[in-house]
Design a protein around this motif. Structure first.
Motif, PDB file in Angstrom:
ATOM      1  N   UNK A 118       0.828  -1.211   0.000  1.00 27.14           N
ATOM      2  CA  UNK A 118       0.000   0.000   0.000  1.00 27.14           C
ATOM      3  C   UNK A 118       0.857   1.254   0.000  1.00 27.14           C
ATOM      4  N   UNK A 119       1.910   1.258   0.789  1.00 26.40           N
ATOM      5  CA  UNK A 119       2.731   2.453   0.946  1.00 26.40           C
ATOM      6  C   UNK A 119       3.641   2.714  -0.246  1.00 26.40           C
ATOM      7  N   UNK A 120       4.110   1.625  -0.880  1.00 26.78           N
ATOM      8  CA  UNK A 120       5.115   1.788  -1.928  1.00 26.78           C
ATOM      9  C   UNK A 120       4.650   1.320  -3.306  1.00 26.78           C
ATOM     10  N   UNK A 121       3.450   0.757  -3.375  1.00 28.90           N
ATOM     11  CA  UNK A 121       2.917   0.357  -4.663  1.00 28.90           C
ATOM     12  C   UNK A 121       3.451  -0.950  -5.194  1.00 28.90           C
ATOM     13  N   UNK A 122       4.280  -1.612  -4.434  1.00 29.55           N
ATOM     14  CA  UNK A 122       4.834  -2.902  -4.863  1.00 29.55           C
ATOM     15  C   UNK A 122       5.369  -3.644  -3.644  1.00 29.55           C
ATOM     16  N   UNK A 123       5.509  -4.951  -3.790  1.00 30.92           N
ATOM     17  CA  UNK A 123       6.101  -5.750  -2.726  1.00 30.92           C
ATOM     18  C   UNK A 123       7.609  -5.556  -2.697  1.00 30.92           C
ATOM     19  N   UNK A 124       8.176  -5.628  -1.515  1.00 31.08           N
ATOM     20  CA  UNK A 124       9.621  -5.560  -1.383  1.00 31.08           C
ATOM     21  C   UNK A 124      10.235  -6.838  -1.956  1.00 31.08           C
ATOM     22  N   UNK A 125      11.447  -6.743  -2.444  1.00 31.90           N
ATOM     23  CA  UNK A 125      12.104  -7.913  -3.046  1.00 31.90           C
ATOM     24  C   UNK A 125      12.274  -9.047  -2.035  1.00 31.90           C
ATOM     25  N   UNK A 126      12.449  -8.705  -0.748  1.00 35.13           N
ATOM     26  CA  UNK A 126      12.562  -9.743   0.259  1.00 35.13           C
ATOM     27  C   UNK A 126      11.241 -10.471   0.468  1.00 35.13           C
ATOM     28  N   UNK A 127      10.152  -9.725   0.358  1.00 35.77           N
ATOM     29  CA  UNK A 127       8.835 -10.351   0.460  1.00 35.77           C
ATOM     30  C   UNK A 127       8.607 -11.304  -0.706  1.00 35.77           C
ATOM     31  N   UNK A 128       9.061 -10.911  -1.884  1.00 30.17           N
ATOM     32  CA  UNK A 128       8.920 -11.765  -3.057  1.00 30.17           C
ATOM     33  C   UNK A 128       9.740 -13.050  -2.888  1.00 30.17           C
ATOM     34  N   UNK A 129      10.914 -12.910  -2.293  1.00 28.70           N
ATOM     35  CA  UNK A 129      11.719 -14.108  -2.037  1.00 28.70           C
ATOM     36  C   UNK A 129      11.007 -15.044  -1.063  1.00 28.70           C
ATOM     37  N   UNK A 130      10.436 -14.477  -0.017  1.00 31.66           N
ATOM     38  CA  UNK A 130       9.706 -15.281   0.962  1.00 31.66           C
ATOM     39  C   UNK A 130       8.552 -16.026   0.293  1.00 31.66           C
ATOM     40  N   UNK A 131       7.758 -15.303  -0.489  1.00 34.82           N
ATOM     41  CA  UNK A 131       6.625 -15.925  -1.164  1.00 34.82           C
ATOM     42  C   UNK A 131       7.094 -16.968  -2.176  1.00 34.82           C
ATOM     43  N   UNK A 132       8.193 -16.671  -2.856  1.00 33.41           N
ATOM     44  CA  UNK A 132       8.727 -17.626  -3.827  1.00 33.41           C
ATOM     45  C   UNK A 132       9.168 -18.911  -3.163  1.00 33.41           C
TER      46      UNK A 132
END
Length: 577
Positions: free
Chosen positions: A348-362
């Motif tokens: 919500x704040x930045x308009x995209x997921x952080x790269x670390x969040x993407x790694x976690x989800x991946x």
């Protein structure tokens, strides 16, 4: 149900090598006889040692809490203890806490030959023959095997739990086992049936009597297919016998040590000491329930590992560990709420997921894509549908050692086991269960309000944090309120130990929770009363971290909660420190 608890307190004594002898440690038999049997007299025998251990658990937890208070006072006075002293006490408490969980491996008070026969009956046989037994036929097929082994006349006088739609205890003569044994045998090949009979025969020979008969009044085999896959792999390594069970029960010891080492790697020895003392001294997750069992510490190992890996910024591995833990027990997924909140706020704040969040989800997605198809291949195409149906029935069956918000709310004075027992029914506690279920449905709106309030509180406690790993431990209060799970899963509270590193004032209360739970378990006769009281103690502590991590609510803070921001590179880099 109360009778089952009482009977299972004292499993049959039988001669056999200890776990350490099975592992090949020379001289342990001689040493254990010297320490625990021949000297000094009856000091180490069961009745004396159990009383001593209850007191020891309380004193150890309070002693460790007192050391933390003394250290804080010394620091405030300007005389902090040296790092060497702190490290020495931490290592000593870690070792003592770990050993105390096992009552220092005194063979007089642990399960004979160490392994837990009740656990192995359900999880060894349940996974090894999962294709034939499914989730409903364990008890009935065991009875059919016993009849063919010559125990038919004894079984006619006994009862087992029907694991079908009603999940109630009934006389064996009212089931299909005498008139229609093909209900079981048709699911086996002749070779597999003979192997099953041999395993049942050996289990009965080492668990003989009331202990064995009451095993078939429990609540069956309940793990998800991913656990079945792992359980079947290990169970196929050998037949049910003394040697196999000793080796398999040792896996949990390795996992417990591994859990503590993970905490040391990520958070330091002080955190390990807190976790080890709490684990060893709390009554809800004590050795009695799952100690000496079969792959009972796998989920907590992965649950804690996910926090530790997130702290060390290995987000893909953290996501994989969290997914694996959830696939082993399901309820750990509720603790992912905090991580979901942190990802959503960043989006919500930045308009995209952080790269670390993407790694976690991946990492979580890849783990699921590997484990789920593999478990289907092992457990069968219908395994997830059968598990979902079975666990829905199981979760709607109140147990005496359930803990959580639901259990606390539905417990009333008139609805206690002491008053609700009806010996005229085939299941004396059927009325007790029905009363709890009725009150649960009536209180559903209250539960929803509490869930929403806790979700909002957790969101507020996390909304300013840059530390992603905090999301899981701060979600434990929501998990505790969403689920009604058996007491031994309260070992999940060890993930609060890392929080004490950030908020040291929580540590004495954390250890006092373990001490208080032992006091409550040792007093009172009816089991439901005991675990309700312990639930209140755990619930009270679970709220403290939310208080400790929540900033005062202000208008500016509420406005900034979901405000869109344009982050700088520096802010991006620090988003998940």
């Amino acid at each position: 149900m109360h009778e089952i608890w009482t009977a299972l307190q004292t499993p049959p004594a039988a001669p056999g090598l200890t776990l350490f002898e099975a592992a090949g440690i020379p001289g342990f038999n001689w040493l254990s006889r010297i320490l625990f049997e021949n000297w000094p007299g009856t000091f180490f025998q069961r009745s004396t040692w159990e009383d001593l251990m209850y007191g020891f658990w309380v004193l150890l937890a309070l002693f460790a809490a007192s050391l933390l208070v003394i250290e804080a006072l010394m620091r405030r006075a300007g005389y902090p203890p040296s790092k060497r002293v702190v490290r020495g006490f931490s290592l000593a408490l870690t070792v003592v806490g770990f050993l105390s969980y096992f009552s220092f491996f005194n063979p007089s008070v642990r399960h004979s030959a160490y392994y837990h026969r009740h656990e192995f009956y359900h999880y060894f046989l349940g996974s090894k023959y999962s294709s034939e037994l499914g989730y409903k036929r364990l008890y009935e097929c065991t009875a059919v095997a016993e009849i063919q082994l010559g125990r038919g006349s004894q079984l006619r006088q006994l009862e087992i739990r029907n694991l079908g739609e009603e999940n109630l205890i009934q006389r064996i003569t009212d089931t299909t086992v005498f008139d229609h044994p093909e209900y079981c045998t048709d699911h086996f090949t002749p070779e597999r049936w003979e192997a099953f009979k041999a395993d049942v025969g050996w289990m009965e020979s080492v668990s003989r009597g009331t202990y064995w008969d009451n095993m078939k009044k429990d609540h069956g085999y309940n793990p998800p297919p991913v656990w079945t896959m792992a359980g079947k792999f290990f169970a196929q390594l050998g037949p049910a016998n003394d040697h196999t069970f000793k080796l398999l029960s040792g896996i949990d010891i390795v996992l417990q040590i591994g859990t503590l080492l993970f905490l040391g790697w990520a958070f330091g020895w002080r955190t390990v000491a807190l976790a080890s003392v709490f684990w060893g001294c709390n009554s809800a997750g004590n050795f009695y329930w799952t100690g000496g069992g079969f792959l009972r510490q796998d989920w907590i190992f992965l649950f804690v590992a996910s926090v530790c890996l997130a702290k060390k910024r290995k987000f893909a591995l953290s996501g994989g560990a969290f997914m694996w833990s959830g696939l082993l027990r399901v309820f750990p997924f509720a603790a992912g709420f905090g991580w979901f909140v942190l990802m959503l706020l960043h989006l919500i704040r930045h308009g995209r997921l952080h790269k670390d969040h993407l790694r976690f989800l991946g990492g979580a997605l890849v783990t699921a894509m590997v484990l789920v198809p593999a478990s289907i291949a092992v457990a069968g195409a219908q395994s997830y549908r059968e598990f979902a149906h079975h666990i829905a029935l199981h979760n709607n069956t109140p147990l005496t050692n359930h803990m959580g918000l639901e259990t606390m709310a539905v417990h009333t004075w008139d609805g206690r086991m002491r008053f609700a027992r009806d010996d005229s029914q085939s299941d004396p506690f059927q009325s007790w269960k029905e009363g709890r279920i009725e009150r649960k449905h009536a209180l559903r709106p209250v539960f929803v309000v509490v869930w929403l309030a806790l979700a909002a509180w957790i969101t507020w406690a996390l909304h300013r944090t840059k530390q992603f790993w905090l999301g899981l431990p701060l979600s434990i209060p929501l998990l505790f309120s969403l689920t009604s799970i058996t007491c031994y899963y309260m070992v999940m509270f060890v993930v609060f130990a890392p929080l004490c590193r950030v908020r040291p004032a929580l540590a004495p209360a954390f250890l006092a929770t373990a001490a208080g739970s032992q006091v409550l378990l040792a007093h009172g006769y009816w089991i439901d009363d005991r675990f309700i009281a312990i639930s209140y103690v755990f619930a009270a502590f679970a709220i403290l971290p939310l208080i400790a991590f929540s900033r005062p609510i202000t208008r500016q803070g509420l406005k900034a909660l979901f405000t869109r921001r344009h982050s700088t590179n520096a802010a991006e880099r620090s988003a998940s420190v």
